[in-house]
Write a protein that holds these residues in place. Structure first.
Motif, PDB file in Angstrom:
ATOM      1  N   SER A 564      18.463  -6.775  19.696  1.00  0.00           N
ATOM      2  CA  SER A 564      18.073  -6.155  18.712  1.00  0.00           C
ATOM      3  C   SER A 564      16.562  -6.196  19.150  1.00  0.00           C
ATOM      4  O   SER A 564      15.717  -5.561  18.009  1.00  0.00           O
ATOM      5  N   MET A 621      23.333  -8.168  14.476  1.00  0.00           N
ATOM      6  CA  MET A 621      22.446  -7.204  14.036  1.00  0.00           C
ATOM      7  C   MET A 621      22.291  -6.855  15.326  1.00  0.00           C
ATOM      8  O   MET A 621      21.770  -5.906  15.902  1.00  0.00           O
ATOM      9  N   ARG A 624      24.603  -3.630  16.769  1.00  0.00           N
ATOM     10  CA  ARG A 624      24.292  -2.670  15.744  1.00  0.00           C
ATOM     11  C   ARG A 624      23.131  -1.797  15.829  1.00  0.00           C
ATOM     12  O   ARG A 624      23.635  -0.911  15.872  1.00  0.00           O
ATOM     13  N   SER A 625      22.050  -2.549  16.958  1.00  0.00           N
ATOM     14  CA  SER A 625      21.134  -1.990  17.078  1.00  0.00           C
ATOM     15  C   SER A 625      21.324  -1.222  18.562  1.00  0.00           C
ATOM     16  O   SER A 625      20.721  -0.476  18.563  1.00  0.00           O
ATOM     17  N   ASN A 692      22.952  -0.797   6.955  1.00  0.00           N
ATOM     18  CA  ASN A 692      21.633  -0.333   7.711  1.00  0.00           C
ATOM     19  C   ASN A 692      20.524  -0.021   7.528  1.00  0.00           C
ATOM     20  O   ASN A 692      20.184   0.989   7.532  1.00  0.00           O
ATOM     21  N   VAL A 694      16.579  -0.105   6.512  1.00  0.00           N
ATOM     22  CA  VAL A 694      15.654   0.498   7.789  1.00  0.00           C
ATOM     23  C   VAL A 694      14.074   0.388   7.071  1.00  0.00           C
ATOM     24  O   VAL A 694      14.025   1.532   6.765  1.00  0.00           O
TER      25      VAL A 694
END
Length: 756
Positions: A564, A621, A624-625, A692, A694
């Motif tokens: 990530s 994480m 997911r990124s 998610n 941000v």
């Protein structure tokens, strides 16, 4: 030492009481029940005070060479209670049920076994309640459930060895201080000395004491409440109980822990158990009102979340004027650099105040000088702080100890992440000098090899100074230990991310010189890293480089932390992600620390085959990124399934790496901390992975990018989510493979952008 303390070679007078060295005075002992095998335990905690008992609420035996040596009442790295044993007519009660669900309190329901004096089994109902609030409080209710009157003796045996927690963990000492014993009134069997018995009734307390090698006097003072004991035998209090049919009586005590006649705990102790419980519940309620409240349409998932929220509250601990999370009970109930930072990052969506307090406390302790014993260097963030006798006597370097390679870049990453969530300019400015000092330390360390490396300098320090800090974990593909200065893969990714994130802050502060320098250094590091760490024949990233610059080429979870952070080229990132999902790494509940194909693999090994929830949440994480949503949700589901099978639905520090076969349960690691900070934090990090979020408070914006709930959850709600000065309520709902997000409520002017 306080003015009212008088010390002679034979005696110590403290607070009006006269003590002598224990070996000079025989103490009659009450028989102790000793267990030869580790037992299930109950754990309760209040700030810097924690208690570990067996499931009946007893601490039966705590000698350092016995299986249950971790039991006891601890404060400031000292065991203030090594025996707390309830007996009826000299026998242990029979357990009916017990729980430590509240975290700061435990309750036990038990009864009597058959007595040699004719008391029938299952006649007496005994209810114990123990609460921590700056002191230990216990109330015991005894009830007669027979149709006739009964009589029996109920006893409570106390003892305190005052050993340092490092001794409990197995660190040897050449010399210890002296256990002290009160000369009066406990120097004879009170039952046979009526005038001394009356003194006990006036005294209404027991005192256990110890003089450390640093001359500090530590005490455990027991004050009895409700009804005084009828007599004492050594440090056993005995009540002669007579109960009519269905009559109930209550006993109790408060145990205060002191150092040099001052309270050892930073928490102001209550007077009674009821007040202690009320104080704890009020503080916990205040905590709940400050955090993001999370709920779903699944009751089991909600129980896991509620437990994690409560454990984050329990793990908070005072250090000076601030509070942060201690690393875990029982072994690591203190301030850690790496652990506290990672936990604070994991819980930004829960409560960003944890991050602020963590950053501030660690900045206060930031290295200022060169000290080889403590491995301190200017700008370096600490590893571990200890307050016990061994630290005070310089037998260990933890005053504090700075032997960690990753806490400093992790601190910089958290510094930037906290600002992104809060737009807290005041804290940003206040800690900017600390950020510059931390970056200077990183740059000085990297001058020799171009990588951030560790090598033990202190003779009582750690050989390995990354998150895998056990002695046998840095191995190559042959299972051989790496030597020399070690450059870990994930640590280089932390440095890369810290420089990129700090460059953005430098731009905002009009320090374009620093911004350009840090970005250029990050780009150079990225190029070299992808060349030097890549194992061509494995298509994977090395665990580390050794002191000769050779690859430590085993297959481990460490490169998953890099996913990530942007340091890998895209094709290398996807290759690492794919390899981590292979059967030798993923056991069904999580990703192992070391491949099961390695000669060094041990599913019971601390860092060589076990599974760590926080390790997996960081990898999640990263998946997911990269847009690998299905893989990240599979990882979440495995960890959730594991957690749901644990006592209290609480994720352990780690568990064994045995493969899930469909009919087996996760295998517990025998001495894992629970609750443990970054294991608990992994619950919130995995939630963050799903929704998610941000944040970008510099531009007053929150982006919600392609949220995705797993098939086991249909709806998820976040209430009281704090992003900057805005408070949000968000609702997520899954329909098939699509998850929709709705802003249910907003108090503030934050822009919320939902991107599918």
């Amino acid at each position: 030492m306080t003015p009212d303390t008088l010390i002679t070679p034979e005696k110590i007078v403290l607070d009006g009481k006269t003590f002598t060295l224990a070996e000079n005075l025989p103490i009659p002992e009450w028989p102790c029940v000793v267990s030869e095998r580790p037992q299930p335990t109950l754990t309760v905690k209040d700030d810097d005070l924690f208690l570990v008992t067996d499931t009946i609420g007893n601490i039966s035996s705590c000698s350092l060479d016995e299986a249950n040596s971790s039991m006891g009442l601890f404060c400031r790295d000292t065991r203030f209670l090594s025996r707390l044993e309830l007996q009826i007519d000299g026998r242990s009660p029979v357990l009916l049920s017990s729980t430590a669900n509240k975290g700061f309190a435990l309750s036990v329901l038990c009864t009597n076994s058959k007595s040699t004096d004719g008391l029938k089994a299952d006649t007496v109902g005994i209810r114990r309640e123990i609460v921590l609030n700056g002191a230990l409080f216990e109330e015991i209710e005894v009830a007669n459930y027979s149709t006739t009157s009964i009589s029996f003796e109920l006893s409570l045996s106390f003892d305190a060895d005052f050993v340092d927690l490092f001794e409990v963990r197995g660190f040897g000492r050449e010399k210890r201080g002296q256990i002290l014993r009160l000369i009066e009134p406990t120097d004879s069997e009170i039952e046979t000395v009526p005038n001394v018995q009356s003194q006990h009734q006036k005294e209404e307390s027991l005192t256990l004491a110890y003089q450390g090698l640093d001359s500090s006097i530590m005490e455990s003072r027991v004050q009895f409440q409700h009804r005084q004991p009828d007599y004492f035998q050594g440090y056993t209090a005995v009540w002669r109980i007579e109960l009519a049919s269905h009559e109930t009586k209550k006993l109790g005590y408060r145990l205060n822990v002191l150092i040099n006649n001052n309270p050892a705990s930073t928490v102001d102790a209550a007077i009674t158990l009821g007040q202690a419980k009320a104080s704890e519940m009020m503080e916990e309620q205040n905590w709940v009102q400050q955090i993001t409240r999370i709920s779903s349409d699944k009751s089991l998932f909600n129980r896991v979340i509620e437990r994690a929220e409560q454990d984050m509250y329990l793990l908070r601990q005072s250090f000076g004027k601030h509070k942060t999370v201690s690393a875990g009970v029982p072994w690591f109930s203190t301030l850690f650099g790496r652990d506290s930072i990672i936990t604070a990052s994991q819980t930004l969506m829960l409560n960003p105040q944890i991050a602020k307090e963590t950053l501030t406390i660690l900045a206060d302790y930031q290295g200022k000088t060169e000290d080889e014993w403590r491995e301190e260097e200017p700008g370096k963030i600490l590893h571990e702080l200890r307050l016990g006798e061994m630290a005070r006597c310089q037998e260990i370097p933890h005053t504090p100890y700075y032997g960690t390679i990753d806490a400093t870049p992790l601190w910089l990453m958290l510094y930037a992440e906290y600002y992104a969530w809060t737009h807290d300019l005041e804290t940003l400015e206040a800690l900017w000098p600390n950020a510059l000092a931390a970056m200077d330390w990183i740059d000085r360390n990297m001058q020799k090899t171009g990588y951030l490396s560790y090598y033990r300098r202190s003779k009582r320090g750690l050989n390995n100074q990354g998150w895998k800090d056990s002695g046998d974990c840095i191995v190559n593909r042959k299972g051989e230990l790496a030597t020399g200065a070690i450059s870990l893969s994930e640590v280089q990714a932390y440095v890369y991310a810290a420089k990129v994130k700090l460059a953005e802050i430098a731009k905002m502060k009009k320090r374009l010189d620093l911004a350009e320098l840090w970005l250029e250094e990050a780009r150079t590091l990225q190029v070299r890293f992808n060349e030097d760490f890549w194992i061509e024949d494995q298509d994977f990233c090395a665990l580390a480089l050794d002191g000769e610059g050779n690859q430590v080429d085993s297959i481990t979870s460490n490169p998953g932390h890099c996913l990530s952070l942007g340091i890998f080229t895209p094709e290398k990132a996807y290759s690492v992600a794919e390899r981590l999902g292979a059967p030798d790494m993923f056991n069904g509940w999580g990703i192992r620390t070391l491949s099961s194909l390695s000669p060094a693999y041990n599913p019971m090994g601390y860092h060589v085959g076990s599974v760590w929830p926080h390790d997996n949440s960081l990898i999640g994480m990263g998946l997911r990124s990269l847009g690998l949503i299905d893989q990240s949700l599979e990882l979440f589901q495995g960890l959730f399934n594991m957690t749901s099978q644990q006592p209290y639905q609480r994720p352990p520090e780690l568990f064994c790496g045995y493969e899930m076969t469909g009919d087996n349960a996760p295998v517990q690691y025998p001495v894992a901390c629970t609750p443990q900070a970054w294991a608990t934090g992994s619950i919130f990090q995995l939630l963050q992975m799903m929704v998610n979020l941000v944040p970008d408070m510099q531009n007053n914006c929150l982006r919600i990018i392609d949220p995705a709930l797993p098939e086991s959850i249909n709806r998820l709600s976040l209430h009281n989510l704090r992003v900057g000065a805005t408070i949000l309520d968000l609702e997520f709902e899954r329909s098939g493979s699509t998850t929709a997000c709705r802003v249910a409520k907003k108090r503030g002017n934050l822009r919320v952008v939902i991107e599918a």
